[in-house]
Design an enzyme around this catalytic site. Structure first.
Site, PDB file in Angstrom:
ATOM      1  N   TYR A 192      -8.428   8.307  11.060  1.00 29.51           N
ATOM      2  CA  TYR A 192      -7.505   8.802  12.380  1.00 29.51           C
ATOM      3  C   TYR A 192      -8.321   9.629  13.211  1.00 29.51           C
ATOM      4  CZ  TYR A 192      -3.916   5.823  10.729  1.00 29.51           C
ATOM      5  OH  TYR A 192      -3.340   4.583  10.148  1.00 29.51           O
ATOM      6  N   TYR A 222       0.825  -1.535   0.107  1.00 31.97           N
ATOM      7  CA  TYR A 222       0.236  -0.004   0.024  1.00 31.97           C
ATOM      8  C   TYR A 222       0.912   1.170  -0.114  1.00 31.97           C
ATOM      9  CZ  TYR A 222       1.193   0.546   4.845  1.00 31.97           C
ATOM     10  OH  TYR A 222       2.051   0.773   6.017  1.00 31.97           O
ATOM     11  N   PHE A 274       2.505   9.845   3.571  1.00 30.59           N
ATOM     12  CA  PHE A 274       2.570   9.617   4.857  1.00 30.59           C
ATOM     13  C   PHE A 274       2.857   8.314   5.360  1.00 30.59           C
ATOM     14  CE2 PHE A 274      -2.025   8.632   4.729  1.00 30.59           C
ATOM     15  CZ  PHE A 274      -2.001   7.712   5.651  1.00 30.59           C
ATOM     16  N   ASP A 275       2.493   7.319   4.379  1.00 35.84           N
ATOM     17  CA  ASP A 275       2.792   5.887   4.536  1.00 35.84           C
ATOM     18  C   ASP A 275       2.924   5.130   3.631  1.00 35.84           C
ATOM     19  OD1 ASP A 275       4.036   3.826   6.186  1.00 35.84           O
ATOM     20  OD2 ASP A 275       1.689   3.359   6.982  1.00 35.84           O
ATOM     21  N   ILE A 331      -7.493   0.867  10.471  1.00 39.97           N
ATOM     22  CA  ILE A 331      -8.704   1.874  10.367  1.00 39.97           C
ATOM     23  C   ILE A 331      -9.913   1.323   9.726  1.00 39.97           C
ATOM     24  CG2 ILE A 331      -7.161   3.905  10.439  1.00 39.97           C
ATOM     25  CD1 ILE A 331      -7.361   4.135   7.626  1.00 39.97           C
TER      26      ILE A 331
END
Length: 189
Positions: A131, A71, A85-86, A105
């Site tokens: 989040y 991902y 961000f990831d 999540i």
């Protein structure tokens, strides 16, 4: 999204159209833009938006199934992709998760249902499904909408058991037995 770089859609008159793209990349890029356009035209984003990029093969995943995922996650900023961000795409380890276990999540749990091995999907996840107001310190600001491109690399169905021939067999009406599970306990399908 259809096989061989085709996409089909209905217009506002319910007429069916098909588009064939020159490459898999062009077809996926178009599908990503469709998903972003859906998001930008929504008055309120109150659920997960998703768009298949590649369909994959086999059975769609359900709650309880174990997956290995590649991902990348972006912040949704200025009506489009912001900063990453990831990501685990260029890493050796895939993300292992069990759908429905609550370890990721809520937007992932919802947005990945029905995906198949080898499938890729674009997810746009509102803050309440991600989040929320707390965000993630130093990475995800509070109340952020997130975009993920996810690819299912491996699947282990929840209802698998070993058949008399030692092969892994799914009880979910699969047309043929799955291959023998590999050493990490996840079958090739």
């Amino acid at each position: 999204v259809q096989p061989n770089n085709y996409s089909t859609f209905y217009d506002d008159q319910r007429q069916n159209w098909s588009i064939m793209f020159d490459s898999e990349k062009a077809a996926m890029d178009f599908s990503k833009q469709v998903c972003i356009a859906k998001c930008n035209s929504s008055p309120v984003l109150d659920s997960v938006l998703y768009q298949d990029l590649l369909l994959g093969e086999g059975q769609g995943v359900e709650g309880g199934d174990s997956l290995e995922i590649a991902y990348t996650g972006w912040l949704f900023q200025n009506n489009g992709l912001g900063q990453v961000f990831d990501s685990n795409v260029n890493k050796d380890k895939l993300l292992r998760l069990k759908l429905g276990s609550g370890k990721v999540i809520k937007g992932w749990e919802e947005g990945m249902m029905g995906m198949k091995k080898g499938g890729r999907r674009y997810l746009i996840i509102p803050p309440a499904w991600a989040y929320g107001a707390q965000g993630v310190a130093g990475r995800v600001p509070p109340d952020s909408t997130l975009v993920f491109e996810v690819e299912v690399r491996r699947v282990k169905l929840v209802k698998e058991c070993s058949g008399s021939d030692g092969q892994s067999v799914s009880s979910r009406d699969s047309p043929a037995p799955s291959p023998v599970p590999n050493s990490d306990g996840l079958s090739a399908d």
